[in-house]
Design an enzyme around this catalytic site. Structure first.
Site, PDB file in Angstrom:
ATOM      1  N   GLY A 247      -0.536   3.931   7.374  1.00 54.57           N
ATOM      2  CA  GLY A 247      -0.232   4.284   5.996  1.00 54.57           C
ATOM      3  C   GLY A 247       0.574   3.215   5.304  1.00 54.57           C
ATOM      4  N   PRO A 248       0.708   3.313   3.984  1.00 55.21           N
ATOM      5  CA  PRO A 248       1.498   2.331   3.224  1.00 55.21           C
ATOM      6  C   PRO A 248       2.971   2.368   3.624  1.00 55.21           C
ATOM      7  CG  PRO A 248       0.121   3.687   1.775  1.00 55.21           C
ATOM      8  CD  PRO A 248       0.089   4.331   3.116  1.00 55.21           C
ATOM      9  N   LYS A 253       6.159   7.087   8.371  1.00 59.42           N
ATOM     10  CA  LYS A 253       5.606   6.925   9.724  1.00 59.42           C
ATOM     11  C   LYS A 253       6.727   6.902  10.763  1.00 59.42           C
ATOM     12  CE  LYS A 253       3.554   3.104   8.557  1.00 59.42           C
ATOM     13  NZ  LYS A 253       3.915   3.110   7.123  1.00 59.42           N
ATOM     14  N   THR A 254       7.748   6.105  10.527  1.00 56.40           N
ATOM     15  CA  THR A 254       8.867   6.040  11.471  1.00 56.40           C
ATOM     16  C   THR A 254       9.638   7.354  11.490  1.00 56.40           C
ATOM     17  OG1 THR A 254       9.047   3.670  10.994  1.00 56.40           O
ATOM     18  CG2 THR A 254      10.878   4.692  12.144  1.00 56.40           C
ATOM     19  N   HIS A 470       4.493  -5.303 -30.102  1.00 52.91           N
ATOM     20  CA  HIS A 470       3.705  -5.436 -28.869  1.00 52.91           C
ATOM     21  C   HIS A 470       3.675  -4.108 -28.109  1.00 52.91           C
ATOM     22  CE1 HIS A 470       2.210  -7.815 -25.326  1.00 52.91           C
ATOM     23  NE2 HIS A 470       2.707  -6.758 -24.689  1.00 52.91           N
ATOM     24  N   GLU A 471       4.853  -3.526 -27.891  1.00 45.52           N
ATOM     25  CA  GLU A 471       4.920  -2.258 -27.154  1.00 45.52           C
ATOM     26  C   GLU A 471       4.298  -1.119 -27.962  1.00 45.52           C
ATOM     27  OE1 GLU A 471       5.669  -2.149 -24.129  1.00 45.52           O
ATOM     28  OE2 GLU A 471       6.466  -4.181 -23.957  1.00 45.52           O
ATOM     29  N   HIS A 474       0.561  -1.127 -27.313  1.00 43.44           N
ATOM     30  CA  HIS A 474       0.213  -0.422 -26.070  1.00 43.44           C
ATOM     31  C   HIS A 474       0.234   1.093 -26.283  1.00 43.44           C
ATOM     32  CE1 HIS A 474       0.046  -3.877 -23.482  1.00 43.44           C
ATOM     33  NE2 HIS A 474       1.311  -4.232 -23.700  1.00 43.44           N
ATOM     34  N   ASP A 545       0.300  -8.510 -18.731  1.00 42.65           N
ATOM     35  CA  ASP A 545      -0.841  -7.710 -19.199  1.00 42.65           C
ATOM     36  C   ASP A 545      -2.151  -8.432 -18.909  1.00 42.65           C
ATOM     37  OD1 ASP A 545       0.998  -5.906 -20.179  1.00 42.65           O
ATOM     38  OD2 ASP A 545       1.020  -6.783 -22.185  1.00 42.65           O
TER      39      ASP A 545
END
Length: 656
Positions: A247-248, A253-254, A470-471, A474, A545
């Site tokens: 897994g990522p 996991k540990t 700019h934002e 988006h 972007d």
């Protein structure tokens, strides 16, 4: 951990010594007496030494200047060394203070001279002595010196050094007989695994592992194998030999392995894959053998190898180009040991990795790792359970909504969620709050996703206006396109390396269509289009972007087959070996076609973003001015300007 075995009638007194056991003092060892003798010898040398080395003179100078001065007490000539030593009388030593650095030597010799083997001491010294007055004549002594101690030390030096080295090397091994690996060169091949006995197990249990229900079922079955093996072997079944957790990073996991150590009630060996790899030839294979030898002696038990890809990487076909013979020998030994157990030996190998694609195929086959358990990023319900675990010890305001946090953190791993909870507690403490509220968690998420706020960064009004538009570009495109991810929050406050940031609430889906990808690409390039419309020129602010846009377009064409001209082909290599190849899996003609199709997709996204912003320019500019005023806006502000989202998901409803 060491355990002290004490008899039943042993009681503890106030002094800390058991009653009935004599309070014996340990006799001083040989090192103690060695240091005593060393200090005594140094002290004797310091007390008897004059502190000044004799000065070398040539025989001509001694003959013409020093001996006729009348200050000489005696001259000692050592025949076998061809060395003459001159002693100055005590009454005259003060005359030579300048020569000896202003100090008066306590004893001699004060000068010495060296001569050849043709030098006749009796004749030469007596000739000088006859020229002296009777009261200033010096004594002449001719002798031979034999340094028996020096010769003895020369003969004994090598045996003494050999014995000392032997003692230093073998003492750690003697001290660690029966006690596992320790220091010393002869223990370098011993296993570095940490052994957890039943009394030493970690306190982590499966109750502390939230959100991994399928993985826990598989792992709990492994524990059940060890607790009651007859339940399975009575039907003719065999206990699995190995389980691989895949897994990522940060998915737990540990943590699952720690829970197994806390639940199994059997010996548990824990080691990292990198502990097998050493610069010494044969050490890795030796440690593997020693680890499995200890495991067989402690069976039934579990051996956990974390980050097994450090030693289990696929072996190279070209042994002289890109491989490490020592690592491959270690892997070969690991393969042999894993397949060498008896069918019901009771030793289970538990391993974890986030790079299963680079593991050797021989390691992955049935009989070694019989099961692979995939530990993926948690979904909404699983994130909720993980938050409940990490919020146990936190002081929250009354009526706190945990469901809201789970919905705010799509794509977060278990480690990320733990970090969010800890950051929220630190932020609340920094603000001198008595309990953690919703805003603290939102600030913590912003800090983890976007980085630390940099309010002190100096930005000119013109740059700030460009960032705001700019934002806003988006935000406008993502709100008005039905398949784009719904916007949650926009800010022009610099965070980390970004001058502005937008937070989206992506829909948790397993499949994505071409229309959804195209709308997301249009939303990504919306900031660059907004700069073109408002300023009539572009800036470097769209770097990230454009990088995201280009990678997504190439993935659509070369991986997902979303191009009519290229067709339903995929050049994706799931094994990861294509990275080592110097050639592309397609021709130059196909490469030109791919480039043209990618440019076509990006141009199409650019046209879509331009159309949306042009048709809704009034609302877009109003949103940008609001962003300049508040610096931070939310989905409610977009809804008040553009109205509810049409066709797509409303972020407010998703968080409800």
């Amino acid at each position: 951990m060491r355990r002290l075995n004490m008899t039943k009638n042993t009681r503890n007194t106030g002094s800390g010594n058991p009653i009935g056991s004599p309070n014996k003092r340990k006799a001083p060892g040989w090192l103690f007496w060695f240091y005593i003798m060393l200090f005594l010898g140094l002290g004797y040398m310091f007390l008897t030494s004059s502190g000044i080395e004799p000065i070398k003179k040539e025989w001509i100078e001694v003959k013409e200047n020093i001996l006729p001065s009348g200050d000489i007490d005696k001259v000692v000539y050592v025949r076998n060394e061809r060395r003459g030593e001159i002693y100055i009388s005590k009454d005259s030593i003060s005359k030579y203070k300048n020569i000896f650095g202003g100090k008066e030597p306590k004893s001699g010799p004060h000068f010495y001279f060296l001569v050849s083997d043709k030098f006749d001491a009796e004749v030469e010294l007596e000739a000088v002595r006859e020229l002296q007055a009777e009261e200033s004549k010096f004594d002449v002594v001719v002798e031979e010196k034999h340094n028996y101690w020096g010769r003895a030390l020369e003969w004994l030096m090598f045996p003494l050094l050999f014995i000392l080295m032997w003692f230093l090397l073998f003492r750690p091994m003697r001290n660690n007989i029966g006690g596992g690996a320790g220091g010393g060169i002869f223990n370098v091949g011993k296993s570095q695994a940490k052994l957890y006995e039943k009394e030493d197990h970690t306190k982590v249990t499966f109750k502390d592992v939230a959100g991994l229900e399928e993985a826990k079922v598989e792992i709990m079955e492994i524990v059940d194998f060890l607790k009651s093996p007859k339940k399975y072997t009575s039907l003719g079944g065999k206990i699995p030999k190995g389980v691989l957790l895949v897994g990522p990073p940060g998915t737990g996991k540990t943590l699952l392995a720690k829970a197994v150590a806390g639940e199994a009630n059997v010996p548990f060996f824990s080691i990292s894959g990198s502990d097998f790899v050493e610069m010494f030839v044969g050490v890795g294979a030796s440690r593997v053998r020693d680890l499995f030898k200890q495991a067989k002696e402690k069976a039934p038990c579990i051996v956990f190898i974390d980050e097994i890809d450090a030693v289990g990487r696929a072996r190279s076909k070209n042994a002289g180009f890109s491989s490490n013979d020592e690592r491959e020998n270690t892997l070969n030994q690991l393969l042999t040991e894993m397949d060498g157990f008896g069918s019901n030996s009771g030793v289970i190998i538990l391993a974890a990795t986030n790079r299963p694609d680079i593991l050797d195929k021989a390691l992955m086959r049935a009989g070694r790792f019989d099961r692979q358990i995939h530990v993926d990023l948690p979904e909404l319900k699983e994130r909720l359970e993980i938050f409940k675990v990490h919020l146990r010890n936190l002081k929250l305001v009354s009526g706190f909504d945990i469901d809201f946090l789970a919905k705010q953190t799509p794509g977060f791993s278990g480690a990320d969620i733990a970090n969010v909870c800890n950051e929220a507690a630190l932020i609340a403490a920094r603000k001198d709050k008595t309990a953690i509220d919703k805003q603290d968690f939102l600030d913590a998420i912003d800090r983890i996703v976007g980085g630390l706020e940099r309010k002190s960064k100096i930005i000119s009004p013109e740059e700030k206006r460009t960032i705001a538009y700019h934002e806003a570009g988006h935000a406008t495109v993502s709100w008005l396109l039905p398949n784009a991810n719904p916007l949650l929050k926009v800010t022009i406050i610099p965070r980390g390396q970004a001058l502005g940031a937008a937070w989206y609430l992506p829909e948790e889906r397993n499949l994505t269509t071409t229309e959804q990808l195209m709308d997301e690409m249009a939303s990504t390039i919306g900031g660059r289009v907004a700069e073109e419309i408002i300023n009539g020129k572009i800036s470097t602010g769209a770097l990230s972007d454009l990088e995201k846009l280009t990678k997504q377009a190439y993935a659509m064409v070369t991986y997902f087959g979303m191009s009519d001209k290229v067709g339903n082909v995929s050049f994706y290599d799931s094994t990861g070996r294509a990275e080592m190849s110097l050639s592309k899996p397609y021709s130059e003609k196909t490469a030109e076609l791919i480039d043209s199709e990618v440019k076509k997709l990006i141009d199409q996204a650019h046209k879509t973003a331009t159309r949306v912003l042009t048709e809704n320019r009034e609302g877009f500019e109003k949103l940008a001015e609001l962003l300049l005023e508040k610096e931070v806006i939310f989905s409610e502000d977009l809804e008040s300007i553009f109205g509810p989202r049409k066709g797509g998901k409303d972020p407010n409803k998703l968080l409800a």
